[in-house]
Design a protein around this motif. Structure first.
Motif, PDB file in Angstrom:
ATOM      1  N   GLY A  52       0.815  -1.209   0.000  1.00  0.00           N
ATOM      2  CA  GLY A  52       0.000   0.000   0.000  1.00  0.00           C
ATOM      3  C   GLY A  52       0.848   1.258   0.000  1.00  0.00           C
ATOM      4  O   GLY A  52       0.586   2.212  -0.740  1.00  0.00           O
ATOM      5  N   SER A  53       1.894   1.272   0.820  1.00  0.00           N
ATOM      6  CA  SER A  53       2.787   2.423   0.892  1.00  0.00           C
ATOM      7  C   SER A  53       3.524   2.640  -0.429  1.00  0.00           C
ATOM      8  O   SER A  53       3.673   3.782  -0.895  1.00  0.00           O
ATOM      9  CB  SER A  53       3.793   2.229   2.032  1.00  0.00           C
ATOM     10  OG  SER A  53       4.764   3.245   2.029  1.00  0.00           O
ATOM     11  N   MET A  54       3.989   1.566  -1.057  1.00  0.00           N
ATOM     12  CA  MET A  54       4.717   1.677  -2.320  1.00  0.00           C
ATOM     13  C   MET A  54       3.855   2.335  -3.393  1.00  0.00           C
ATOM     14  O   MET A  54       4.278   3.261  -4.092  1.00  0.00           O
ATOM     15  CB  MET A  54       5.166   0.289  -2.780  1.00  0.00           C
ATOM     16  CG  MET A  54       5.977   0.290  -4.064  1.00  0.00           C
ATOM     17  SD  MET A  54       6.317  -1.390  -4.666  1.00  0.00           S
ATOM     18  CE  MET A  54       7.174  -2.102  -3.249  1.00  0.00           C
ATOM     19  N   PHE A  55       2.608   1.867  -3.527  1.00  0.00           N
ATOM     20  CA  PHE A  55       1.749   2.426  -4.571  1.00  0.00           C
ATOM     21  C   PHE A  55       1.245   3.817  -4.210  1.00  0.00           C
ATOM     22  O   PHE A  55       1.008   4.639  -5.107  1.00  0.00           O
ATOM     23  CB  PHE A  55       0.618   1.458  -4.895  1.00  0.00           C
ATOM     24  CG  PHE A  55       1.071   0.308  -5.755  1.00  0.00           C
ATOM     25  CD1 PHE A  55       1.182   0.460  -7.127  1.00  0.00           C
ATOM     26  CD2 PHE A  55       1.444  -0.898  -5.193  1.00  0.00           C
ATOM     27  CE1 PHE A  55       1.631  -0.576  -7.930  1.00  0.00           C
ATOM     28  CE2 PHE A  55       1.894  -1.945  -5.983  1.00  0.00           C
ATOM     29  CZ  PHE A  55       1.993  -1.785  -7.358  1.00  0.00           C
ATOM     30  N   ASP A  56       1.106   4.106  -2.933  1.00  0.00           N
ATOM     31  CA  ASP A  56       0.803   5.488  -2.545  1.00  0.00           C
ATOM     32  C   ASP A  56       1.919   6.431  -2.986  1.00  0.00           C
ATOM     33  O   ASP A  56       1.666   7.538  -3.469  1.00  0.00           O
ATOM     34  CB  ASP A  56       0.619   5.587  -1.022  1.00  0.00           C
ATOM     35  CG  ASP A  56      -0.824   5.382  -0.593  1.00  0.00           C
ATOM     36  OD1 ASP A  56      -1.735   5.707  -1.376  1.00  0.00           O
ATOM     37  OD2 ASP A  56      -1.034   4.900   0.537  1.00  0.00           O
ATOM     38  N   ARG A  57       3.171   5.995  -2.842  1.00  0.00           N
ATOM     39  CA  ARG A  57       4.308   6.859  -3.176  1.00  0.00           C
ATOM     40  C   ARG A  57       4.406   7.148  -4.670  1.00  0.00           C
ATOM     41  O   ARG A  57       4.815   8.243  -5.067  1.00  0.00           O
ATOM     42  CB  ARG A  57       5.623   6.220  -2.696  1.00  0.00           C
ATOM     43  CG  ARG A  57       5.753   6.073  -1.201  1.00  0.00           C
ATOM     44  CD  ARG A  57       7.195   5.783  -0.786  1.00  0.00           C
ATOM     45  NE  ARG A  57       7.835   4.710  -1.524  1.00  0.00           N
ATOM     46  CZ  ARG A  57       7.840   3.425  -1.144  1.00  0.00           C
ATOM     47  NH1 ARG A  57       7.209   3.057  -0.029  1.00  0.00           N
ATOM     48  NH2 ARG A  57       8.477   2.513  -1.855  1.00  0.00           N
ATOM     49  N   ILE A  58       4.068   6.173  -5.500  1.00  0.00           N
ATOM     50  CA  ILE A  58       4.255   6.354  -6.940  1.00  0.00           C
ATOM     51  C   ILE A  58       2.965   6.747  -7.667  1.00  0.00           C
ATOM     52  O   ILE A  58       2.959   6.852  -8.900  1.00  0.00           O
ATOM     53  CB  ILE A  58       4.837   5.084  -7.595  1.00  0.00           C
ATOM     54  CG1 ILE A  58       3.862   3.906  -7.486  1.00  0.00           C
ATOM     55  CG2 ILE A  58       6.197   4.746  -6.973  1.00  0.00           C
ATOM     56  CD1 ILE A  58       4.319   2.667  -8.261  1.00  0.00           C
TER      57      ILE A  58
END
Length: 245
Positions: free
Chosen positions: A14-20
Motif C-alpha cells: 500500500g505504501s509503495m503504490f501510494d508513493r508512486i
C-alpha cells in the motif's frame, strides 16, 4: 546490484503504490508505449457480461481497467477496491472527468485477502497486474471465488516472460536494465521500479496460475497471451453453475 525485497505485506504494498501514484499513469503509458491501455481493453472484452452486471475490480489502482470495463460492458457497475488511498484519489478524479457517477464506479480502500462483501455478490471479479502483489495468492483466489455468483467469471491480467528465446532476452534487458532506471528516475522511487521486474520474474507461470485457480474452485480456465507473450489474461469460471450471461 542489491537484492530486491519481495515482501508483500499490506503495509509495504500500500505504501509503495501510494508513493508512486502521481507518476503511475504516465510511466505505465510511457514505458509500455501505450500498450497497457490496449491490454486492458482487450482483456475486459473477454468478460462479455450481460447489461446490468456487477463487477469487482480488485487492485483497481488509478482505474484504467474499471473504466475500460464500463466502456465495454453496457450499463455494468464496477466496484473498485485498492489498498493505496492515493491511487484511489486519482481513480476518482478520472471517473469524474469521464462523467461516470459514483454509483456506477464506487471506490473503496480494502484488502484482496479480506473482501468486504457478502458471498455471491458479483457477476465477475477482475484484477490487473495485482495478483502477484498479494502475500497469499491462494487465499486471494478463494476470496474472489467466495464473492462471485455461481457461474461468475474471474479475469486476471498479468505480466509473464515471452517463450521466444530472442524476444525473452530483449524483453529482460529492457525490463531489468532500462525500465527500473527510467521508472525510478521519474517517480523518484527506485525501490518500486526495481520491485516490478523482480516480482514478475518470481511469479508463477500462466499455467501455474490456472492450476491455482482450479485449486480455489474455478474451472474452464483459458489463457490468452498478448504482445509476443509479455503479458496475458486468464479467464476462469466459478463452479456451481453455468457461466453468467
Amino acid at each position: 546490484m542489491q537484492p530486491v525485497s519481495l515482501e508483500k505485506t499490506q503495509q509495504r504494498i500500500g505504501s509503495m503504490f501510494d508513493r508512486i501514484a502521481a507518476t503511475y499513469d504516465f510511466l505505465n503509458h510511457f514505458l509500455s508505449a501505450g500498450l497497457d491501455l490496449w491490454w486492458r481493453r482487450k482483456a475486459v472484452r473477454a468478460l462479455a457480461l450481460p447489461p446490468g452486471s456487477v463487477i469487482l475490480d480488485v487492485a483497481t489502482g488509478t482505474g484504467d481497467l474499471a473504466l475500460a470495463a464500463l466502456q465495454a460492458q453496457g450499463d455494468a457497475h464496477v466496484v473498485g477496491l485498492d489498498l493505496a488511498f492515493n491511487m484511489l484519489q486519482i481513480a476518482q478524479a478520472k471517473r469524474d472527468r469521464k462523467g461516470w457517477s459514483a454509483s456506477r464506479y464506487p471506490l473503496l480502500q480494502g484488502d484482496a485477502l479480506e473482501l468486504p462483501f457478502p458471498a455471491e455478490t458479483f457477476h465477475a471479479v477482475m484484477i490487473a497486474y495485482g495478483i502477484r502483489n498479494v502475500p497469499h495468492m491462494g487465499a486471494a483466489l478463494k476470496e474472489f471465488h467466495r464473492v462471485l455468483r455461481p457461474g461468475g467469471l474471474l479475469l486476471v491480467l498479468e505480466f509473464t516472460l515471452p517463450s521466444s528465446a530472442l524476444l525473452k532476452r530483449l524483453y529482460l534487458f529492457y525490463f531489468e536494465k532500462i525500465l527500473p532506471r527510467l521508472g525510478g528516475a521519474v517517480s523518484r522511487d527506485p525501490e518500486a521500479y526495481a520491485y516490478l521486474p523482480a516480482s514478475v520474474g518470481a511469479f508463477v507461470t500462466p499455467e501455474e496460475l490456472s492450476a491455482r485457480a482450479g485449486d480455489a474452485g474455478f474451472h474452464s480456465s483459458r489463457v490468452q497471451r498478448l504482445t509476443g507473450g509479455i503479458t496475458y489474461f486468464l479467464t476462469a469460471v466459478k463452479n456451481g453453475g453455468q457461466r453468467t450471461r
